[in-house]
Design an enzyme around this catalytic site. Structure first.
Site, PDB file in Angstrom:
ATOM      1  N   GLY A 528      -9.639  28.902  22.285  1.00 19.45           N
ATOM      2  CA  GLY A 528     -10.982  28.799  21.747  1.00 19.45           C
ATOM      3  C   GLY A 528     -11.906  29.753  22.452  1.00 19.45           C
ATOM      4  O   GLY A 528     -11.486  30.558  23.296  1.00 19.45           O
ATOM      5  N   ASP A 644     -22.492  22.066  16.554  1.00 18.03           N
ATOM      6  CA  ASP A 644     -21.284  22.832  16.234  1.00 18.03           C
ATOM      7  C   ASP A 644     -20.231  21.940  15.580  1.00 18.03           C
ATOM      8  O   ASP A 644     -19.060  21.975  15.941  1.00 18.03           O
ATOM      9  CB  ASP A 644     -20.726  23.488  17.499  1.00 18.03           C
ATOM     10  CG  ASP A 644     -19.729  24.596  17.178  1.00 18.03           C
ATOM     11  OD1 ASP A 644     -19.749  25.074  16.022  1.00 18.03           O
ATOM     12  OD2 ASP A 644     -18.937  24.969  18.055  1.00 18.03           O
TER      13      ASP A 644
END
Length: 837
Positions: A528, A644
């Site tokens: 990520g 998010d």
């Protein structure tokens, strides 16, 4: 002759075995469910699949009466009783079905002594005992639930049970047995009470309050002195409902309201083969509601230390009845001995000096009952009370808000570990006494603290290993300091030191390297924006996911600390659980519970795996995400905006239950704040709301927009950022809007999950998704409304207006566009890359 005798012996033996087999069948029949054509006699039972729970007939200790109930492993641990108030006096009872399909208990004269009493049901029904200990009555053909024992609890709160408030002052959930030998309804009852936004648990003796938990703060009941961290993972409060929800895999535990009016928390001890009491609600006389009367405080420790009475009047107050008080009968309480300045001003018809009165601070107390709630911040809370002469006290907690009292202060208790700060309004003269002595003591204490802190800092810097907080039965963990910590590590440690992370473990690098096989590539789960994510296993066998900050990452100390601080303060079944962190030199890592099914995008966007999520499971995932967001926005101690939310940040546990993850971009709001502005836009293209993308404004409605996009992705199985209608240049939102206007919304649904029986549900869910992605933030519903809509509590849904971003936007750089069109993510834990605007 011998042959004849042999044949006769074998015949006799066969006959005995044949008769014995009938006997065994008669007394030992145990099955999981029965249908309307079957029944359970006194000698027969129903068992759950795992064999832990049994439903059948039992006799309490020291009694000859027979009852029908559910028990755990043995009849000594009865958890639920059907015919509580009408026992059987012999073994002729039968559990069967009535003609209208209800489950009933009949006595020897075929009289109904208990029934599920459901009206307008099918005559073809089934009764089943689940692995949760729930007796369920369902419609055989459809499987629809008609009734279950969790709706009518006895004296025991089992995992997944709820104690509800009826919002009128008293909501009963549990009722005690009359005594250990008589399960009929006793004198004590337990329920939740919601006044304003303050939720408390009460025990009543008949109609009188007997015990009170204090207000729920989002993590604990503040009036329970020994409410340890285990409770944080066990109790949740949403919309006035208290749910007992322990972690999966934990020891079997229950709460029992006994016949003496005490709540006992019990855990199963495998060695003793019995339930052991780990906590009880009444530890001293101070736990009895209002034992000291009004304007008095109860302190059980004072009696044990110096022999003084447990009750004492607050400063500036005196006993109403001195003789009774001296005889240790304190129920008459105390009265204010010195009038307040504002009262004198009223009597003399002079202008009230709102700053004349002052507040006496009481620390670590169970605040009084009957408070009034507001969302004011601490200073505003104080000034509001000071300006209102009727206000006698106030308190503020981040997880609750502002509480004020305009009447008697009742049921005030001094605690030793937890509790809140209470500020009691008094005349200034009550605080002047001993002022000089206080100054001397204060100066002395400050000098002493400076010396102690200086010495502690020197010792700390020379110490090679600093133990972290112990949690549960795990040992101490520490930093590995074979070499001095670099500047980055020191900064992180200083930040951690400012935060009281009582439940957060600090792991050393060496343990994590061992757990992940030196961060071997075969253990890598994904990559990520934060860095790589590895699967690991600790020495005790616990599986973990380790996020390791990459030196090349665009994220650093700010995002790391943000995630640690935010998640460590949150506890909810639909939020991922942070287990600990590691800081050593330049190394910064976060440890999470391991999610074997990885993230949601692995399923819904994969051509093969998306079939594994049918419509019911997708609905369950949508509702779980909604409840997690509702907790963040309204029910947690902090008000959190995630910023998010997307499919790759929704993790799935082994039962495919959703858990929101990745709080590196989250923002903590004050209780009175409803929006904020930023020059730094973070998040993921396709999920960002228009007001945030264009103006930098974000609020709860920004998360609602992201949720709406995610909802439509789950229904359709297609990404918003990669779905393009070439003919009209439409995004997924634009395509959905076009189908809405044409009355063809079902064309959006993933063809693999479409079922005509779910037609109405599918239309409703898509409708809710469109309401969430409307262009104007003010038009979007709150998450509380969304949860109600999903549960069909809101019958009428308003028509949606046109969503934002209905056409393809040319604002994403090539890197992000390539990133957005990946088929799926394999990240178990992920951090979103930041794209500046």
């Amino acid at each position: 002759m011998i042959g004849t005798m042999g044949i006769s012996s074998h015949a006799n033996l066969f006959f005995v075995l044949f008769m014995l087999s009938f006997y065994v069948l008669d007394v030992g029949i145990a099955t999981e469910s029965i249908t309307s054509s079957q029944s359970i006699k006194d000698s027969e039972t129903l068992s759950s699949k795992d064999g832990n729970f049994t439903f059948g007939f039992f006799t309490p200790p020291n009694s000859s009466d027979r009852y029908v109930g559910i028990w755990w492993k043995s009849q000594s641990t009865v958890l639920w009783v059907a015919n509580r108030n009408q026992s059987l006096n012999d073994s002729s009872g039968v559990v069967t079905f009535s003609e209208d399909g209800n489950l009933v208990v009949l006595n020897g004269q075929n009289q109904v002594i208990w029934s599920t009493s459901v009206s307008n049901i099918s005559t073809d029904t089934t009764a089943q005992l689940s692995d949760e200990g729930k007796l369920k009555l369902t419609e055989t053909t459809t499987g629809n639930s008609l009734w279950d024992s969790f709706q009518q609890p006895s004296n025991t709160l089992l995992p997944q049970m709820k104690v509800s408030s009826n919002r009128t002052g008293r909501g009963v959930g549990l009722t005690s047995w009359k005594n250990p030998s008589d399960p009929s309804v006793g004198s004590f009852s337990l329920g939740a009470v919601e006044r304003g936004k303050i939720v408390q648990v009460f025990i009543w003796n008949e109609t009188r309050p007997y015990w009170r938990s204090g207000p729920w703060s989002g993590g604990v009941f503040t009036g329970v002195d020994l409410m340890a961290s285990a409770y944080l993972n066990s109790l949740t409060v949403v919309d006035g409902e208290v749910t007992y929800n322990p972690e999966s895999g934990s020891e079997f535990g229950i709460f029992v309201l006994n016949s003496q009016g005490q709540v006992e928390q019990k855990y199963w001890d495998d060695e003793q083969k019995a339930l052991e009491v780990s906590w009880t609600s009444k530890l001293s006389d101070c736990d009895v509601y209002g034992v000291c009367g009004s304007f008095a405080i109860c302190d059980a420790q004072s009696q044990g230390t110096n022999g003084s009475p447990i009750c004492s009047c607050l400063k500036g107050f005196e006993p109403n009845n001195k003789e009774e008080w001296d005889a240790q009968n304190w129920t008459s309480g105390c009265f204010r001995s010195t009038p307040l300045q504002c009262e004198r001003a009223k009597d003399q018809n002079t202008t009230i000096d709102t700053n004349a009165d002052q507040f006496l601070e009481l620390q670590k107390v169970k605040v009084p009952d009957f408070s009034e709630w507001s969302s004011a911040e601490p200073e505003t809370c104080r000034s509001q009370c000071l300006q209102n002469c009727s206000c006698v006290a106030y308190s503020h907690d981040d997880g609750i808000g502002c509480m004020s009292w305009n009447d008697n202060l009742l049921d005030l208790q001094q605690l030793s570990n937890r509790g809140l700060h209470l500020y009691v309004r008094v005349d200034p003269s009550q605080l002047q006494h001993g002022k000089k002595t206080t100054i001397i003591i204060t100066v002395t204490v400050i000098i002493g603290i400076v010396i102690i802190v200086t010495c502690a800092c020197v010792i700390w810097r020379r110490t090679s290993c600093r133990p972290a907080m112990k949690r549960g039965k795990k040992g101490f963990l520490c930093f590995k300091n074979d070499e001095p910590l670099k500047e980055t590590g020191n900064k992180v440690f200083e930040e951690l030191s400012r935060v009281k992370l009582q439940e957060l473990l600090l792991f050393d690098f060496e343990k994590l390297a061992t757990a992940t096989n030196n961060f071997h590539q075969s253990n890598k789960l994904g990559q990520g924006g934060f860095g790589p994510v590895y699967m690991g296993k600790l020495q005790d066998g616990q599986e973990i996911a380790v996020k390791r900050l990459s030196r090349a990452s665009g994220q650093g100390l700010e995002e790391f600390m943000n995630e640690v601080i935010v998640i460590s303060k949150l506890q909810h079944r639909n939020l991922v659980r942070l287990l600990g962190c590691c800081i050593e030199g330049d190394e910064k890592m976060l440890l999470y519970e391991y999610m074997p099914n990885k993230s949601l995008d692995v399923f819904i966007f994969d051509p093969k795996k998306h079939k594994l999520l049918d419509w019911r499971k997708r609905c369950s995932i949508i509702e779980g995400i909604a409840r997690g967001l509702l907790y963040l926005h309204r029910d947690s101690r902090l008000k959190i905006i995630h910023r998010d939310l997307k499919a790759s940040n929704i993790l799935l546990d082994d039962e495919l239950n959703p858990k929101i993850s990745d709080f590196g971009m989250a923002r903590i709001f004050g209780r009175t704040e409803d929006h904020a502005n930023t020059n730094r836009i973070v998040g993921t293209y396709g999920y960002i709301s228009p007001e945030y993308a264009m103006q930098g404004l974000f609020s709860e409605k920004s998360d609602v927009f992201s949720f709406g996009v995610l909802l439509l992705e789950i229904v359709s199985g297609r990404r918003n950022t990669s779905f393009y209608d070439d003919e009209h240049s439409l995004t997924l939102l634009g395509f959905t809007w076009a189908q809405w206007k044409e009355g063809n919304m079902l064309s959006l649904v993933d063809s693999e999950i479409y079922d005509p029986n779910d037609h109405e549900d599918m239309l409703r869910v898509i409708h809710i998704g469109l309401l969430c992605v409307q262009e104007l933030a003010s038009d979007r519903p709150t998450m509380a409304t969304v949860v109600s809509m999903l549960n069909s509590d809101v019958v009428f849904l308003p028509p949606p207006s046109q969503p934002a971003f209905i056409r393809v936007q040319n604002v994403v750089n090539s890197e992000s566009a390539e990133e957005s069109q990946r088929v799926c993510s394999v990240n178990t834990i992920s951090i979103t890359k930041i794209y500046g605007r």
